[in-house]
Enzyme design. Structure first.
Site, PDB file in Angstrom:
ATOM      1  CG  PHE A 129      -1.839   1.118   1.411  1.00 38.76           C
ATOM      2  CD1 PHE A 129      -3.001   1.189   0.664  1.00 38.76           C
ATOM      3  CD2 PHE A 129      -1.596   2.107   2.360  1.00 38.76           C
ATOM      4  CE1 PHE A 129      -3.911   2.231   0.850  1.00 38.76           C
ATOM      5  CE2 PHE A 129      -2.482   3.150   2.558  1.00 38.76           C
ATOM      6  CZ  PHE A 129      -3.656   3.214   1.795  1.00 38.76           C
ATOM      7  CG  LEU A 156      -1.351   7.471   2.405  1.00 38.13           C
ATOM      8  CD1 LEU A 156      -2.125   8.223   1.326  1.00 38.13           C
ATOM      9  CD2 LEU A 156      -2.269   7.141   3.587  1.00 38.13           C
ATOM     10  CB  SER A 184       0.829  12.941  10.506  1.00 38.31           C
ATOM     11  OG  SER A 184       1.432  12.029  11.398  1.00 38.31           O
ATOM     12  CB  ILE A 240       6.220   0.879   0.674  1.00 34.05           C
ATOM     13  CG1 ILE A 240       6.064   2.350   0.263  1.00 34.05           C
ATOM     14  CG2 ILE A 240       5.060   0.035   0.158  1.00 34.05           C
ATOM     15  CD1 ILE A 240       4.876   3.066   0.883  1.00 34.05           C
ATOM     16  CG  ASP A 270     -11.687   4.160   9.278  1.00 32.29           C
ATOM     17  OD1 ASP A 270     -10.916   4.856   9.958  1.00 32.29           O
ATOM     18  OD2 ASP A 270     -12.727   4.614   8.756  1.00 32.29           O
ATOM     19  NE  ARG A 315      17.450 -13.283  39.011  1.00 38.14           N
ATOM     20  CZ  ARG A 315      18.763 -13.362  39.179  1.00 38.14           C
ATOM     21  NH1 ARG A 315      19.404 -14.506  38.922  1.00 38.14           N
ATOM     22  NH2 ARG A 315      19.452 -12.325  39.599  1.00 38.14           N
ATOM     23  N   GLY A 372      14.811  -8.013  34.552  1.00 37.67           N
ATOM     24  CA  GLY A 372      16.014  -7.358  35.082  1.00 37.67           C
ATOM     25  C   GLY A 372      17.089  -7.229  34.015  1.00 37.67           C
ATOM     26  CD  GLU A 389      -1.788  -0.167   8.893  1.00 39.47           C
ATOM     27  OE1 GLU A 389      -3.024  -0.184   9.040  1.00 39.47           O
ATOM     28  OE2 GLU A 389      -1.111  -1.171   8.591  1.00 39.47           O
ATOM     29  CB  THR A 396       1.346   9.146  15.017  1.00 37.39           C
ATOM     30  OG1 THR A 396       0.482  10.283  14.834  1.00 37.39           O
ATOM     31  CG2 THR A 396       2.419   9.149  13.931  1.00 37.39           C
TER      32      THR A 396
END
Length: 380
Positions: A123, A125, A132, A157, A240, A268, A339, A363, A365
């Site tokens: 895809f 874009l 953004s 991409i 979406d 542990r 740890g 996809e 932020t």
């Protein structure tokens, strides 16, 4: 309200969990270390009908619902986050828009082979100056008879280095702003389509991504997806659905980190007893489990909304926002439980910390998700 999975959903969960345990978990660290594309795993995804989960059977897919898809994405990503996002991109970002907006002829050429896993999609874009701000597209498509001549570039991409075709966003009318964006389906062997070397990234190292360049690339007008000027609408509706996939990926990463922390806390010992008997560790485990369950409910709600065919922009954004930020919190707590050993490449938990971080970025932020959520809430 029913929180019980159907028989089919439970079977998908069982199948993908077994596959992850057998094929992904034993190899994920090696793939990450060597930045190796998981070739055999991707082939197996195709054999299991996981590259077109919600695509109808007549179009080459499994014909399942989006809750099945979310469940499968969680299990695959629990085994290997890189394999998870390869699967997510082909399902959510490539197959989904063609299934929704493609003609029958386009579906036969550009959907069915990809849903069957014979080919892989990506895809396009994101651009160097359009992250953004997705409407700020600089890639231009100019009509020349029965073709469009495309010039520009895309970056980050996912699946790009391996993809056979791309759903590509271009600007066909700069004066129209976001209403001047048009989508095309483009085979990656088209003359003028140039791929850079795979990106070097902090995490999801086995899921290759790259920059792409288009130099006088001629694309037939019949490869247009939807109508001219509908590209932005197609991209936003695609995201979406894509956010359900990424939220599920984040959920799988978190679960991997959590399960490894629980196991390590029993092995542990400190001050003469397993560290899980210390209240400080118990509190972290309780917080992790609670957040994972809360995220899963948000993810499944968004998937169910999509299955109902109703608008799910806010629900998907909420799921993606919470699950991604939750994954980073859980992975960091899991590392803390380990740890000093958690900081070592000998343990998988350090990989989960690195893999989780990208889910807050791609996809959309976390900041974009909050904008989407607020816009939907305040419109009501």
């Amino acid at each position: 309200m029913n929180f019980e999975l159907t028989d089919i959903q439970r079977e998908i969960q069982r199948m993908t969990r077994e596959f992850a345990a057998k094929e992904l978990i034993p190899n994920a660290r090696k793939w990450d270390e060597h930045h190796a594309w998981p070739t055999d795993a991707v082939k197996k995804l195709a054999e299991l009908s996981l590259l077109g989960v919600a695509v109808p059977e007549q179009n080459g897919g499994a014909g399942l619902d989006n809750v099945c898809y979310a469940i499968a994405m969680e299990e695959i990503s629990r085994g290997c986050a890189s394999t998870g996002v390869i699967m997510s991109v082909n399902n959510s970002l490539y197959c989904d828009p063609i299934m929704k907006y493609g003609t029958d002829a386009q579906k036969e050429q550009f959907l069915a082979p990809f849903a069957r896993g014979e080919k892989l999609g990506c895809f396009g874009l994101t651009e160097p100056e359009a992250g953004s701000d997705a409407a700020a597209q600089k890639t231009v498509a100019v009509r020349k008879g029965d073709e469009y001549v495309i010039n520009g570039s895309k970056n980050w991409i996912t699946n790009g280095p391996k993809a056979d075709a791309i759903v590509l966003m271009t600007m066909t009318n700069k004066e129209a702003g976001h209403k001047g964006i048009t989508a095309f389906m483009v085979p990656t062997d088209t003359p003028g389509f140039i791929r850079a070397e795979p990106d070097k990234k902090m995490g999801i190292s086995a899921a290759w991504s790259c920059s792409m360049f288009f130099e006088d690339m001629r694309v037939p007008a019949k490869y247009m997806l939807g109508k001219e000027g509908e590209g932005f609408k197609i991209a936003m509706s695609t995201l979406d659905g894509g956010r359900i996939g990424i939220a599920s990926q984040a959920l799988g990463i978190a679960r991997a980190a959590y399960e490894e922390a629980v196991r390590y806390s029993g092995e542990r010992k400190s001050f003469g007893k397993p560290i899980r008997e210390h209240q400080a560790i118990q509190f972290m485990i309780a917080d992790m489990a609670t957040e994972i369950d809360a995220a899963r409910l948000l993810v499944w709600r968004a998937a169910l909304q999509k299955d109902k065919g109703v608008r799910h922009s806010a629900e998907s954004a909420m799921a993606k926002l919470y699950a991604s930020e939750m994954a980073s919190r859980v992975a960091n707590k899991a590392l803390q439980v380990h740890g000093g050993m958690g900081y070592s490449k000998e343990m998988d938990v350090e990989r989960h910390v690195r893999d989780a971080r990208i889910t807050e970025i791609y996809e959309g932020t976390s900041e974009i998700q909050r904008i989407v959520i607020a816009a939907n809430l305040l419109r009501e």
